[in-house]
Design an enzyme around this catalytic site. Structure first.
Site, short mmCIF file in Angstrom:
data_model
loop_
_atom_site.label_atom_id
_atom_site.label_comp_id
_atom_site.label_asym_id
_atom_site.label_seq_id
_atom_site.Cartn_x
_atom_site.Cartn_y
_atom_site.Cartn_z
N GLY A 102 20.31 -28.70 2.81
CA GLY A 102 20.06 -28.69 1.37
C GLY A 102 18.81 -27.94 1.03
O GLY A 102 18.13 -27.39 1.91
N GLU A 110 23.16 -23.30 0.07
CA GLU A 110 22.25 -23.95 1.01
C GLU A 110 22.98 -24.36 2.29
O GLU A 110 22.44 -24.21 3.39
CB GLU A 110 21.58 -25.16 0.37
CG GLU A 110 20.48 -24.80 -0.61
CD GLU A 110 19.22 -24.26 0.05
OE1 GLU A 110 19.06 -24.38 1.29
OE2 GLU A 110 18.38 -23.71 -0.67
N GLU A 138 21.81 -22.70 5.93
CA GLU A 138 21.23 -23.55 6.97
C GLU A 138 22.16 -23.83 8.15
O GLU A 138 21.69 -24.16 9.23
CB GLU A 138 20.74 -24.86 6.37
CG GLU A 138 19.57 -24.65 5.43
CD GLU A 138 18.92 -25.93 4.96
OE1 GLU A 138 19.40 -27.02 5.29
OE2 GLU A 138 17.91 -25.81 4.25
N PRO A 182 10.58 -40.80 -7.24
CA PRO A 182 9.51 -39.80 -7.18
C PRO A 182 8.89 -39.64 -5.79
O PRO A 182 8.29 -38.61 -5.50
CB PRO A 182 8.48 -40.32 -8.18
CG PRO A 182 9.24 -41.21 -9.09
CD PRO A 182 10.34 -41.81 -8.26
N ASP A 183 9.06 -40.62 -4.91
CA ASP A 183 8.48 -40.56 -3.57
C ASP A 183 9.47 -40.09 -2.50
O ASP A 183 9.15 -40.12 -1.31
CB ASP A 183 7.94 -41.94 -3.18
CG ASP A 183 6.84 -42.40 -4.11
OD1 ASP A 183 6.04 -41.56 -4.55
OD2 ASP A 183 6.78 -43.61 -4.39
N GLU A 238 17.70 -26.09 14.14
CA GLU A 238 18.94 -26.47 14.83
C GLU A 238 19.93 -26.97 13.80
O GLU A 238 19.53 -27.49 12.76
CB GLU A 238 18.70 -27.60 15.85
CG GLU A 238 17.86 -27.25 17.04
CD GLU A 238 17.69 -28.44 17.97
OE1 GLU A 238 18.72 -29.02 18.39
OE2 GLU A 238 16.53 -28.80 18.26
#
Length: 143
Positions: free
Chosen positions: A46, A62, A66, A83-84, A112
């Site tokens: 992502g 994405e 990746e 938010p964390d 990887e």
């Protein structure tokens, strides 16, 4: 900052960044990537949504960048906004479920890319353990 047309002062407000994460079902497990950049560790594929890009296109892009896999999005799973959830800054991620065949190959900022069985997942960064837990619960409900 001032408006370029009228000169009126425009207040800038901090805002969260939109991101996407993709749970890619592939054979007997899901695809995870080992991050090249901090925070280091295993994660769902992502990243950040580009300006002018839809969430769906960002998820497909994405995933391919990746893992090298061309994914078919199945559905949107959920949006996470704690938010964390990302130690770098406040992000809001929308998670998609996707399917792909073939062997993942790490690319972009992934060191990887591996298919892991759900029963043997490594330690995960961000809130990806919670996301995968929610995915497994939803999967059981759908049969």
């Amino acid at each position: 900052m001032n408006c370029p047309e009228c000169g009126h002062q425009i207040k800038e407000f901090p805002h969260p960044a939109p991101t996407v994460d993709v749970i890619i079902e592939n054979g007997s497990g899901i695809v995870l990537v080992k991050r090249k950049n901090p925070p280091y560790g295993w994660a769902l594929p992502g990243g950040f949504v580009d300006y002018g890009e839809s969430l769906e296109k960002a998820a497909v892009r994405e995933a391919f960048e990746e893992t090298g896999l061309s994914v078919e999005l199945v559905c949107q799973l959920h949006t996470y906004s704690n938010p964390d959830r990302d130690p770098r800054r406040h992000t809001i991620t929308t998670v998609f479920l996707a399917r792909a065949a073939g062997n993942p190959v790490a690319g972009d900022d992934a060191a990887e890319a591996v298919v892991y069985p759900l029963e043997k997942l490594p330690e995960l960064v961000f809130d990806h353990k919670e996301i995968i837990h929610d995915y497994t619960v939803a999967r059981k409900k759908l049969g």
